[in-house]
Enzyme design. Structure first.
Site, PDB file in Angstrom:
ATOM      1  N   ASP A   1     -81.105 -21.104  45.830  1.00  0.00           N
ATOM      2  CA  ASP A   1     -82.157 -20.950  44.294  1.00  0.00           C
ATOM      3  C   ASP A   1     -81.580 -22.169  43.659  1.00  0.00           C
ATOM      4  O   ASP A   1     -80.581 -22.634  43.729  1.00  0.00           O
ATOM      5  CB  ASP A   1     -82.303 -19.813  43.819  1.00  0.00           C
ATOM      6  CG  ASP A   1     -83.134 -19.809  42.611  1.00  0.00           C
ATOM      7  OD1 ASP A   1     -84.291 -20.370  42.708  1.00  0.00           O
ATOM      8  OD2 ASP A   1     -82.657 -19.430  41.731  1.00  0.00           O
ATOM      9  N   LEU A   2     -82.501 -22.698  42.882  1.00  0.00           N
ATOM     10  CA  LEU A   2     -82.182 -23.836  41.908  1.00  0.00           C
ATOM     11  C   LEU A   2     -81.646 -23.439  40.480  1.00  0.00           C
ATOM     12  O   LEU A   2     -80.367 -23.467  40.163  1.00  0.00           O
ATOM     13  CB  LEU A   2     -83.068 -24.876  41.793  1.00  0.00           C
ATOM     14  CG  LEU A   2     -82.685 -25.970  40.765  1.00  0.00           C
ATOM     15  CD1 LEU A   2     -81.666 -26.977  41.266  1.00  0.00           C
ATOM     16  CD2 LEU A   2     -84.034 -27.123  40.830  1.00  0.00           C
ATOM     17  N   ASP A   3     -82.787 -22.951  39.866  1.00  0.00           N
ATOM     18  CA  ASP A   3     -82.705 -22.608  38.543  1.00  0.00           C
ATOM     19  C   ASP A   3     -81.564 -21.337  38.349  1.00  0.00           C
ATOM     20  O   ASP A   3     -82.171 -20.505  38.738  1.00  0.00           O
ATOM     21  CB  ASP A   3     -83.850 -22.324  37.844  1.00  0.00           C
ATOM     22  CG  ASP A   3     -84.728 -23.382  37.593  1.00  0.00           C
ATOM     23  OD1 ASP A   3     -84.200 -24.538  37.309  1.00  0.00           O
ATOM     24  OD2 ASP A   3     -86.077 -23.350  38.022  1.00  0.00           O
TER      25      ASP A   3
ATOM     26  N   THR B   1     -80.363 -24.212  34.243  1.00  0.00           N
ATOM     27  CA  THR B   1     -81.512 -24.240  33.570  1.00  0.00           C
ATOM     28  C   THR B   1     -82.503 -22.794  33.023  1.00  0.00           C
ATOM     29  O   THR B   1     -83.303 -23.197  32.522  1.00  0.00           O
ATOM     30  CB  THR B   1     -82.592 -25.101  34.614  1.00  0.00           C
ATOM     31  OG1 THR B   1     -82.297 -24.643  35.714  1.00  0.00           O
ATOM     32  CG2 THR B   1     -82.035 -26.600  34.501  1.00  0.00           C
TER      33      THR B   1
ATOM     34  N   LYS C   1     -87.572 -14.811  35.511  1.00  0.00           N
ATOM     35  CA  LYS C   1     -86.635 -15.602  36.370  1.00  0.00           C
ATOM     36  C   LYS C   1     -87.109 -15.798  37.702  1.00  0.00           C
ATOM     37  O   LYS C   1     -87.627 -14.618  38.059  1.00  0.00           O
ATOM     38  CB  LYS C   1     -85.234 -15.055  36.391  1.00  0.00           C
ATOM     39  CG  LYS C   1     -84.708 -15.525  35.027  1.00  0.00           C
ATOM     40  CD  LYS C   1     -83.046 -15.090  35.161  1.00  0.00           C
ATOM     41  CE  LYS C   1     -82.465 -15.309  33.680  1.00  0.00           C
ATOM     42  NZ  LYS C   1     -81.207 -14.803  33.857  1.00  0.00           N
TER      43      LYS C   1
ATOM     44  N   SER D   1     -86.796 -22.917  46.042  1.00  0.00           N
ATOM     45  CA  SER D   1     -86.899 -22.779  44.604  1.00  0.00           C
ATOM     46  C   SER D   1     -88.358 -22.466  44.070  1.00  0.00           C
ATOM     47  O   SER D   1     -89.274 -23.344  44.623  1.00  0.00           O
ATOM     48  CB  SER D   1     -86.279 -24.032  43.855  1.00  0.00           C
ATOM     49  OG  SER D   1     -86.823 -23.915  42.364  1.00  0.00           O
ATOM     50  N   ALA D   2     -88.868 -21.977  43.167  1.00  0.00           N
ATOM     51  CA  ALA D   2     -90.218 -21.853  42.646  1.00  0.00           C
ATOM     52  C   ALA D   2     -90.460 -23.025  41.829  1.00  0.00           C
ATOM     53  O   ALA D   2     -91.783 -23.367  41.480  1.00  0.00           O
ATOM     54  CB  ALA D   2     -90.257 -20.555  41.739  1.00  0.00           C
TER      55      ALA D   2
ATOM     56  N   LYS E   1     -92.087 -16.074  44.576  1.00  0.00           N
ATOM     57  CA  LYS E   1     -91.347 -14.926  44.534  1.00  0.00           C
ATOM     58  C   LYS E   1     -91.946 -13.800  43.766  1.00  0.00           C
ATOM     59  O   LYS E   1     -92.517 -14.030  42.686  1.00  0.00           O
ATOM     60  CB  LYS E   1     -90.022 -15.549  44.042  1.00  0.00           C
ATOM     61  CG  LYS E   1     -89.452 -16.405  45.042  1.00  0.00           C
ATOM     62  CD  LYS E   1     -88.024 -17.106  44.091  1.00  0.00           C
ATOM     63  CE  LYS E   1     -87.683 -18.280  44.916  1.00  0.00           C
ATOM     64  NZ  LYS E   1     -86.504 -18.894  44.231  1.00  0.00           N
TER      65      LYS E   1
ATOM     66  N   GLU F   1     -79.259 -16.083  44.934  1.00  0.00           N
ATOM     67  CA  GLU F   1     -80.540 -16.201  44.084  1.00  0.00           C
ATOM     68  C   GLU F   1     -79.928 -15.365  42.511  1.00  0.00           C
ATOM     69  O   GLU F   1     -79.174 -14.554  42.864  1.00  0.00           O
ATOM     70  CB  GLU F   1     -81.391 -15.151  44.550  1.00  0.00           C
ATOM     71  CG  GLU F   1     -82.680 -15.685  44.970  1.00  0.00           C
ATOM     72  CD  GLU F   1     -83.374 -16.495  43.996  1.00  0.00           C
ATOM     73  OE1 GLU F   1     -83.344 -15.770  42.662  1.00  0.00           O
ATOM     74  OE2 GLU F   1     -84.398 -17.084  44.208  1.00  0.00           O
ATOM     75  N   ASP F   2     -80.243 -16.018  41.524  1.00  0.00           N
ATOM     76  CA  ASP F   2     -80.077 -15.316  39.993  1.00  0.00           C
ATOM     77  C   ASP F   2     -81.210 -14.172  39.709  1.00  0.00           C
ATOM     78  O   ASP F   2     -80.915 -13.557  38.734  1.00  0.00           O
ATOM     79  CB  ASP F   2     -79.695 -16.243  39.194  1.00  0.00           C
ATOM     80  CG  ASP F   2     -81.038 -17.063  38.557  1.00  0.00           C
ATOM     81  OD1 ASP F   2     -81.948 -17.478  39.596  1.00  0.00           O
ATOM     82  OD2 ASP F   2     -81.090 -17.160  37.456  1.00  0.00           O
TER      83      ASP F   2
END
Ligand code: BG6
Ligand code: MG
Length: 230
Positions: free
Chosen positions: A9-11, A17, A45, A114-115, A145, A169-170
Protein backbone atom coordinates in the site's frame (compact mmCIF):
# COMPACT_ATOMS: atom_id res chain seq x y z
CA UNK A 1 10.11 -22.69 -3.72
CA UNK A 2 6.97 -20.94 -5.00
CA UNK A 3 7.37 -17.54 -6.58
CA UNK A 4 6.30 -14.85 -4.11
CA UNK A 5 4.98 -11.36 -4.78
CA UNK A 6 5.14 -8.34 -2.48
CA UNK A 7 2.38 -5.77 -2.65
CA UNK A 8 2.70 -2.45 -0.87
CA UNK A 9 0.00 0.00 0.00
CA UNK A 10 1.22 3.59 -0.41
CA UNK A 11 -0.38 6.07 2.02
CA UNK A 12 0.67 5.27 5.57
CA UNK A 13 2.93 2.37 4.54
CA UNK A 14 5.56 3.82 2.21
CA UNK A 15 4.99 7.48 2.92
CA UNK A 16 3.47 9.38 5.80
CA UNK A 17 0.62 10.85 3.75
CA UNK A 18 -2.14 9.48 5.99
CA UNK A 19 -1.72 12.63 8.11
CA UNK A 20 -2.27 14.84 5.05
CA UNK A 21 -5.44 12.96 4.10
CA UNK A 22 -6.65 13.47 7.68
CA UNK A 23 -5.88 17.21 7.65
CA UNK A 24 -7.56 17.71 4.27
CA UNK A 25 -10.71 15.76 5.19
CA UNK A 26 -10.91 17.47 8.58
CA UNK A 27 -10.78 20.92 6.97
CA UNK A 28 -13.39 19.99 4.41
CA UNK A 29 -15.70 18.39 6.96
CA UNK A 30 -15.48 21.41 9.22
CA UNK A 31 -16.36 23.69 6.30
CA UNK A 32 -19.73 21.94 6.07
CA UNK A 33 -20.28 21.74 9.82
CA UNK A 34 -19.25 18.12 10.35
CA UNK A 35 -16.62 16.98 12.81
CA UNK A 36 -15.03 13.57 13.08
CA UNK A 37 -12.59 11.94 15.45
CA UNK A 38 -9.28 10.19 14.89
CA UNK A 39 -11.08 6.92 15.62
CA UNK A 40 -13.54 7.60 12.79
CA UNK A 41 -10.59 8.61 10.64
CA UNK A 42 -9.29 5.03 10.87
CA UNK A 43 -12.36 4.08 8.82
CA UNK A 44 -11.27 6.47 6.08
CA UNK A 45 -7.82 4.94 5.69
CA UNK A 46 -7.47 2.87 2.55
CA UNK A 47 -10.91 3.95 1.40
CA UNK A 48 -11.35 5.76 -1.93
CA UNK A 49 -11.99 9.49 -2.15
CA UNK A 50 -15.65 9.00 -3.11
CA UNK A 51 -16.34 6.49 -0.34
CA UNK A 52 -14.55 8.67 2.22
CA UNK A 53 -16.78 11.66 1.48
CA UNK A 54 -19.87 9.43 1.60
CA UNK A 55 -18.83 8.23 5.07
CA UNK A 56 -18.21 11.76 6.34
CA UNK A 57 -21.61 12.92 5.07
CA UNK A 58 -23.27 9.92 6.72
CA UNK A 59 -21.57 10.73 10.04
CA UNK A 60 -22.90 14.29 9.78
CA UNK A 61 -26.33 13.18 8.56
CA UNK A 62 -25.98 15.31 5.45
CA UNK A 63 -26.90 14.81 1.82
CA UNK A 64 -25.54 16.86 -1.07
CA UNK A 65 -26.39 17.40 -4.70
CA UNK A 66 -24.11 15.60 -7.13
CA UNK A 67 -22.55 18.93 -8.16
CA UNK A 68 -21.75 19.89 -4.56
CA UNK A 69 -20.44 16.38 -3.84
CA UNK A 70 -18.04 16.60 -6.78
CA UNK A 71 -17.00 20.15 -5.90
CA UNK A 72 -16.12 19.07 -2.33
CA UNK A 73 -14.12 16.09 -3.57
CA UNK A 74 -12.15 18.40 -5.86
CA UNK A 75 -11.59 20.87 -3.01
CA UNK A 76 -10.33 18.12 -0.74
CA UNK A 77 -7.90 16.97 -3.37
CA UNK A 78 -6.61 20.49 -4.09
CA UNK A 79 -5.93 20.96 -0.39
CA UNK A 80 -4.35 17.49 -0.11
CA UNK A 81 -2.12 18.17 -3.13
CA UNK A 82 -0.82 21.37 -1.52
CA UNK A 83 0.89 19.07 1.01
CA UNK A 84 1.98 16.56 -1.61
CA UNK A 85 3.68 19.21 -3.73
CA UNK A 86 6.07 19.90 -0.85
CA UNK A 87 7.03 16.25 -0.34
CA UNK A 88 10.51 14.84 -0.80
CA UNK A 89 12.38 11.62 -0.01
CA UNK A 90 12.55 12.53 3.70
CA UNK A 91 8.88 11.50 3.94
CA UNK A 92 9.54 7.87 3.12
CA UNK A 93 8.71 6.05 6.33
CA UNK A 94 11.59 4.57 8.40
CA UNK A 95 12.81 1.14 7.31
CA UNK A 96 10.87 1.11 4.03
CA UNK A 97 13.85 1.71 1.74
CA UNK A 98 15.85 -1.06 3.39
CA UNK A 99 13.01 -3.53 2.95
CA UNK A 100 12.43 -2.55 -0.69
CA UNK A 101 16.13 -2.78 -1.45
CA UNK A 102 16.38 -6.21 0.18
CA UNK A 103 13.48 -7.53 -1.92
CA UNK A 104 14.97 -6.03 -5.08
CA UNK A 105 18.37 -7.59 -4.31
CA UNK A 106 16.59 -10.93 -3.88
CA UNK A 107 14.87 -10.40 -7.26
CA UNK A 108 11.39 -10.47 -5.78
CA UNK A 109 8.53 -8.89 -7.75
CA UNK A 110 7.09 -5.83 -6.04
CA UNK A 111 3.88 -4.00 -6.80
CA UNK A 112 2.01 -1.02 -5.50
CA UNK A 113 -1.62 -1.64 -4.51
CA UNK A 114 -3.13 1.70 -3.54
CA UNK A 115 -6.56 3.33 -3.57
CA UNK A 116 -4.99 6.67 -4.40
CA UNK A 117 -5.40 8.42 -7.71
CA UNK A 118 -2.36 10.53 -6.79
CA UNK A 119 0.05 7.61 -6.44
CA UNK A 120 2.24 8.37 -9.46
CA UNK A 121 2.73 11.97 -8.37
CA UNK A 122 3.63 10.86 -4.84
CA UNK A 123 6.01 8.12 -6.02
CA UNK A 124 7.76 10.63 -8.27
CA UNK A 125 8.07 13.08 -5.39
CA UNK A 126 9.85 10.49 -3.25
CA UNK A 127 11.85 9.03 -6.13
CA UNK A 128 10.28 5.58 -5.97
CA UNK A 129 8.34 5.50 -9.23
CA UNK A 130 10.80 3.18 -10.97
CA UNK A 131 11.10 0.88 -7.95
CA UNK A 132 7.85 -0.98 -8.61
CA UNK A 133 7.35 -3.70 -11.21
CA UNK A 134 3.66 -2.76 -11.37
CA UNK A 135 1.54 0.08 -10.09
CA UNK A 136 -2.14 -0.59 -9.50
CA UNK A 137 -3.87 2.39 -7.98
CA UNK A 138 -7.20 4.18 -7.75
CA UNK A 139 -7.12 4.89 -11.47
CA UNK A 140 -7.01 1.18 -12.30
CA UNK A 141 -9.82 -0.14 -10.13
CA UNK A 142 -13.56 0.30 -9.88
CA UNK A 143 -14.10 -1.23 -6.46
CA UNK A 144 -12.65 0.37 -3.34
CA UNK A 145 -10.92 -1.58 -0.53
CA UNK A 146 -12.11 -3.69 1.34
CA UNK A 147 -12.90 -5.14 -2.08
CA UNK A 148 -9.82 -7.19 -3.10
CA UNK A 149 -9.78 -5.92 -6.71
CA UNK A 150 -6.71 -3.70 -6.31
CA UNK A 151 -4.59 -6.52 -4.87
CA UNK A 152 -5.83 -9.15 -7.31
CA UNK A 153 -4.93 -6.85 -10.19
CA UNK A 154 -1.52 -6.20 -8.66
CA UNK A 155 -0.90 -9.97 -8.33
CA UNK A 156 -1.93 -10.47 -11.94
CA UNK A 157 0.38 -7.65 -13.07
CA UNK A 158 3.40 -9.27 -11.40
CA UNK A 159 2.23 -12.74 -12.46
CA UNK A 160 2.11 -14.24 -8.97
CA UNK A 161 -0.76 -16.36 -7.64
CA UNK A 162 -2.76 -14.44 -4.98
CA UNK A 163 -2.04 -17.04 -2.28
CA UNK A 164 1.67 -16.40 -2.80
CA UNK A 165 1.37 -12.66 -2.36
CA UNK A 166 2.17 -10.70 0.78
CA UNK A 167 0.43 -7.37 1.34
CA UNK A 168 1.73 -4.56 3.55
CA UNK A 169 -1.14 -2.38 4.72
CA UNK A 170 -1.87 0.26 7.36
CA UNK A 171 -5.65 0.32 7.01
CA UNK A 172 -8.43 -1.92 8.28
CA UNK A 173 -10.08 -1.82 4.83
CA UNK A 174 -6.80 -2.83 3.17
CA UNK A 175 -6.19 -5.73 5.56
CA UNK A 176 -9.72 -6.97 4.85
CA UNK A 177 -9.07 -6.65 1.10
CA UNK A 178 -5.84 -8.68 1.38
CA UNK A 179 -7.60 -11.33 3.45
CA UNK A 180 -10.42 -11.58 0.93
CA UNK A 181 -7.84 -11.99 -1.82
CA UNK A 182 -6.39 -14.93 0.21
CA UNK A 183 -3.08 -13.12 0.48
CA UNK A 184 -0.94 -12.89 3.56
CA UNK A 185 -1.73 -9.60 5.31
CA UNK A 186 1.00 -7.72 7.13
CA UNK A 187 -0.38 -4.83 9.16
CA UNK A 188 1.74 -1.73 9.66
CA UNK A 189 0.56 0.23 12.67
CA UNK A 190 -1.43 -0.46 15.81
CA UNK A 191 -2.09 -4.17 16.44
CA UNK A 192 -5.33 -3.45 18.30
CA UNK A 193 -6.69 -1.59 15.25
CA UNK A 194 -5.31 -4.01 12.65
CA UNK A 195 -6.42 -7.12 14.53
CA UNK A 196 -7.58 -8.92 11.37
CA UNK A 197 -4.05 -8.95 9.94
CA UNK A 198 -1.98 -12.14 9.88
CA UNK A 199 0.81 -10.27 11.64
CA UNK A 200 1.32 -6.65 12.68
CA UNK A 201 4.44 -4.51 13.00
CA UNK A 202 4.55 -0.99 14.38
CA UNK A 203 6.55 0.11 11.36
CA UNK A 204 9.14 -1.18 8.90
CA UNK A 205 12.00 -0.76 11.36
CA UNK A 206 10.53 -3.82 13.13
CA UNK A 207 10.69 -5.89 9.93
CA UNK A 208 14.11 -7.45 9.61
CA UNK A 209 15.78 -9.26 6.71
CA UNK A 210 15.29 -12.58 8.49
CA UNK A 211 11.51 -12.10 8.39
CA UNK A 212 11.57 -11.03 4.75
CA UNK A 213 13.69 -14.02 3.89
CA UNK A 214 11.20 -16.33 5.60
CA UNK A 215 8.45 -14.82 3.47
CA UNK A 216 10.47 -15.36 0.31
CA UNK A 217 10.84 -19.01 1.26
CA UNK A 218 7.90 -21.34 1.94
CA UNK A 219 6.66 -19.91 5.20
CA UNK A 220 3.27 -18.26 5.41
CA UNK A 221 2.26 -16.85 8.75
CA UNK A 222 -1.41 -17.24 9.48
CA UNK A 223 -2.71 -16.13 12.82
CA UNK A 224 -5.17 -18.24 14.72
CA UNK A 225 -7.82 -15.54 14.89
CA UNK A 226 -8.00 -15.36 11.11
CA UNK A 227 -8.40 -19.09 10.85
CA UNK A 228 -11.39 -18.77 13.20
CA UNK A 229 -13.12 -16.12 11.12
CA UNK A 230 -12.62 -17.88 7.80
C1 BG6 B 1 -5.77 5.70 0.25
C2 BG6 B 1 -5.84 6.54 1.50
O1 BG6 B 1 -4.48 5.22 0.06
O2 BG6 B 1 -6.13 6.48 -0.90
C3 BG6 B 1 -7.21 7.17 1.65
O3 BG6 B 1 -5.56 5.73 2.62
C4 BG6 B 1 -7.55 7.95 0.38
O4 BG6 B 1 -7.21 8.00 2.78
C5 BG6 B 1 -7.43 7.06 -0.84
O5 BG6 B 1 -8.88 8.47 0.46
C6 BG6 B 1 -7.69 7.81 -2.14
O6 BG6 B 1 -6.63 8.70 -2.32
P1 BG6 B 1 -6.64 9.92 -3.34
O7 BG6 B 1 -5.21 10.39 -3.31
O8 BG6 B 1 -7.02 9.39 -4.68
O9 BG6 B 1 -7.62 10.91 -2.83
MG1 MG C 1 -2.77 3.17 3.54
Amino acid sequence: MKKKGFIFDLDGVIVDTAKYHFLAWKKLAQSIGIDFTEVQNEQLKGVSRVESLKKILAWGNKTLSEADFNRLMAEKNTNYLSYIHKMDTSEILPGVLNALQYLIDKKQPIALGSASKNSVEILNKVNLYKTFDAIIDGNAVTKAKPNPEVFLKAAEAIKVAPENCIVFEDSVAGIQAANKAKMMSVGIGDASVLNEADIVFKDFTEIDFKFLNELIKEKRIINKRKKNIE
